[in-house]
Structures are given as structure tokens and as C-alpha cells.
Enzyme design. Structure first.
Site, mmCIF file in Angstrom:
data_model
loop_
_atom_site.group_PDB
_atom_site.id
_atom_site.type_symbol
_atom_site.label_atom_id
_atom_site.label_comp_id
_atom_site.label_asym_id
_atom_site.label_seq_id
_atom_site.Cartn_x
_atom_site.Cartn_y
_atom_site.Cartn_z
ATOM 1 N N SER A 160 0.729 -0.906 -0.161
ATOM 2 C CA SER A 160 -0.276 -0.098 0.024
ATOM 3 C C SER A 160 0.897 1.182 0.037
ATOM 4 O O SER A 160 2.550 0.745 -0.090
ATOM 5 C CB SER A 160 -1.316 0.200 1.367
ATOM 6 N N ASN A 161 0.611 1.902 0.496
ATOM 7 C CA ASN A 161 1.126 3.669 0.393
ATOM 8 C C ASN A 161 0.817 4.444 1.534
ATOM 9 O O ASN A 161 -0.006 4.156 2.021
ATOM 10 C CB ASN A 161 1.169 4.709 -0.811
ATOM 11 N N HIS A 162 1.131 5.341 1.536
ATOM 12 C CA HIS A 162 0.950 6.857 3.216
ATOM 13 C C HIS A 162 -0.200 7.225 2.609
ATOM 14 O O HIS A 162 -0.157 8.662 3.156
ATOM 15 C CB HIS A 162 2.089 7.126 3.259
#
Ligand code: C5P
Length: 221
Positions: free
Chosen positions: A26-28
């Protein structure tokens, strides 16, 4: 209520790409910018469908939230609704790659390194751009270098009417946090750069621009 009668989609948040039943890529992204835009558009009278990856945020008042996890789920949720919509704001941080294989059982560790093969996801914004007709399409660009050139290129490739650029070089801009520093670039070559401000103030500017876009056009579908 200048956006009364308009049906708008907003994508927001990260996507989650499963590797096995317990792990994911995933990412931030927190979803804050997209949620602020969805709320602002609803305040102005639009019917808003917020297609959201996993976030900690509550849906803004008057907004229909559709929860998705992966890029593929987000793609389907957008494409199902886009034909009925007057436009879409693509704010989500969609994964570009997803594991080519998802294990149905938890991956076991071995002695050596593990190689994971990734495959490309569908580009939701680009696909919407191909089928947009007279609909409004707004994209985002989060860049670390050659910001304006990359954003312009994205806008043209994906057929956005305008693009919101945030640079990770600007302190206080981008993912986490409650502030952003945006530059709005449009397909006619207009560039407006704004100061560091709250994400809700940035959402007001983006909604103003959306309103102006619709008021310049009598019919969109
Ligand atoms: O090419 P890049 O991913 O930087 O483009 C960013 C824009 O495209 C954003 O508006 C983002 O929401 C959208 N996008 C998308 N689907 C993807 C990748 C990006 O909608 N798979």
C-alpha cells in the site's frame, strides 16, 4: 448550491494490494484531500459518490461513501458509476502494481530472499479519460521532480480538464498532514500556484474551479 443537479465521483485514499491473507502492499495516502473535496462539493449541492480506499476518516455529511480495497475494486466501482456521472475527481493514490499471484495461505519464510512478481494495475483515471465525452475529469499529480512537466504530461495523456499538482519537495504538502500546497494547471495552459494552506482551503479552490468549469458549459452529458 451552484452544483445542484450534478453527480460527481471522487476517488480517495490508498489502495491495498493483497499478497496473502495477512499481508499487502500500500502507500501513505490518508484520504484527507479527497474527503475534503467530496465534502466541499456536497456543500455546494452536488450528489457525491466518494469511492474510498481504507482510511480512518468519516464520510463527510451528505456524501455517499463506497468502500473498496484494491485498485481493481476501485476501478470497478468507478466504471460502474462514471457513465451516469457529470464528472470525476481522481484523488486516490492508486497502486501502479499489484502482486501477480495472491497466495491463499500465509507465505512461509525460507532461508533466502523472497522475490515477488508484480503486474500492472488498470489506470482508472486514464480509462475514465478515454470514455469521458463531455464529462469533467480532474486528476492529481504528486511529484518529486520535474513537477510541472510531469503534471502537464499526465493531464494530456489521461485527458484531464485540469490537474492538481502537489510537490513532495514543498514542506507541508502531499500525503499525511492537514496542509497542502497546490498548483492548478488546466488544459488551456493556465497555471495558478497557491500558498501552503489547509486541505479544506485547497478543497475550496478546487471546488471553485469545478464550479467555474460547469458554469462555462450548458450541458455535460
Ligand atoms: O500517473 P500517476 O499515477 O501519477 O497519475 C496520477 C493520477 O492518476 C491521479 O489523479 C490518480 O488518482 C490517477 N490514477 C488512477 N488509477 C491508477 C493510477 C493513477 O486513477 N491506476
Amino acid at each position: 448550491m451552484s452544483l445542484a443537479g450534478k453527480y460527481l465521483l471522487v476517488t480517495a485514499g490508498p489502495t491495498i494490494e493483497p499478497l496473502d491473507p495477512v499481508r499487502f502492499l500500500s502507500n501513505h495516502s490518508t484520504g484527507k484531500m479527497g474527503y475534503a473535496i467530496a465534502g466541499e462539493l456536497a456543500t455546494r449541492g452536488a450528489r457525491v459518490a466518494l469511492i474510498s480506499g481504507r482510511t480512518n476518516l468519516a464520510a463527510p455529511a451528505g456524501v455517499e461513501r463506497i468502500d473498496v480495497l484494491s485498485a481493481e475494486e476501485m476501478y470497478r466501482a468507478v466504471m460502474e458509476r462514471f457513465p451516469q456521472a457529470d464528472g470525476a475527481v481522481m484523488c486516490a493514490a492508486v497502486a501502479d502494481y499489484t502482486p501477480a499471484q495472491v497466495s491463499t495461505t500465509k507465505l512461509k519464510k525460507g532461508e533466502g530472499d523472497l522475490v515477488i512478481r508484480l503486474k500492472r494495475t488498470k489506470d482508472i483515471a486514464a480509462e475514465a479519460g478515454r470514455t469521458k465525452g463531455g464529462r469533467l475529469l480532474v486528476g492529481f499529480a504528486l511529484e518529486t521532480d520535474h513537477e510541472r512537466d510531469n503534471a502537464l504530461d499526465k493531464m494530456r495523456r489521461k485527458h484531464f480538464d485540469f490537474i492538481v499538482l502537489n510537490s513532495l519537495r514543498d514542506p507541508g504538502a502531499g500525503f499525511a498532514g492537514d496542509t497542502n500546497k497546490i498548483t492548478l494547471m488546466d488544459a488551456q495552459g493556465g497555471i495558478d500556484e497557491y500558498p501552503l494552506e489547509t486541505k479544506s482551503a485547497a478543497a475550496v479552490r478546487i471546488a471553485d474551479r469545478i464550479e467555474r468549469w460547469f458554469s462555462d458549459r450548458p450541458a455535460t452529458r
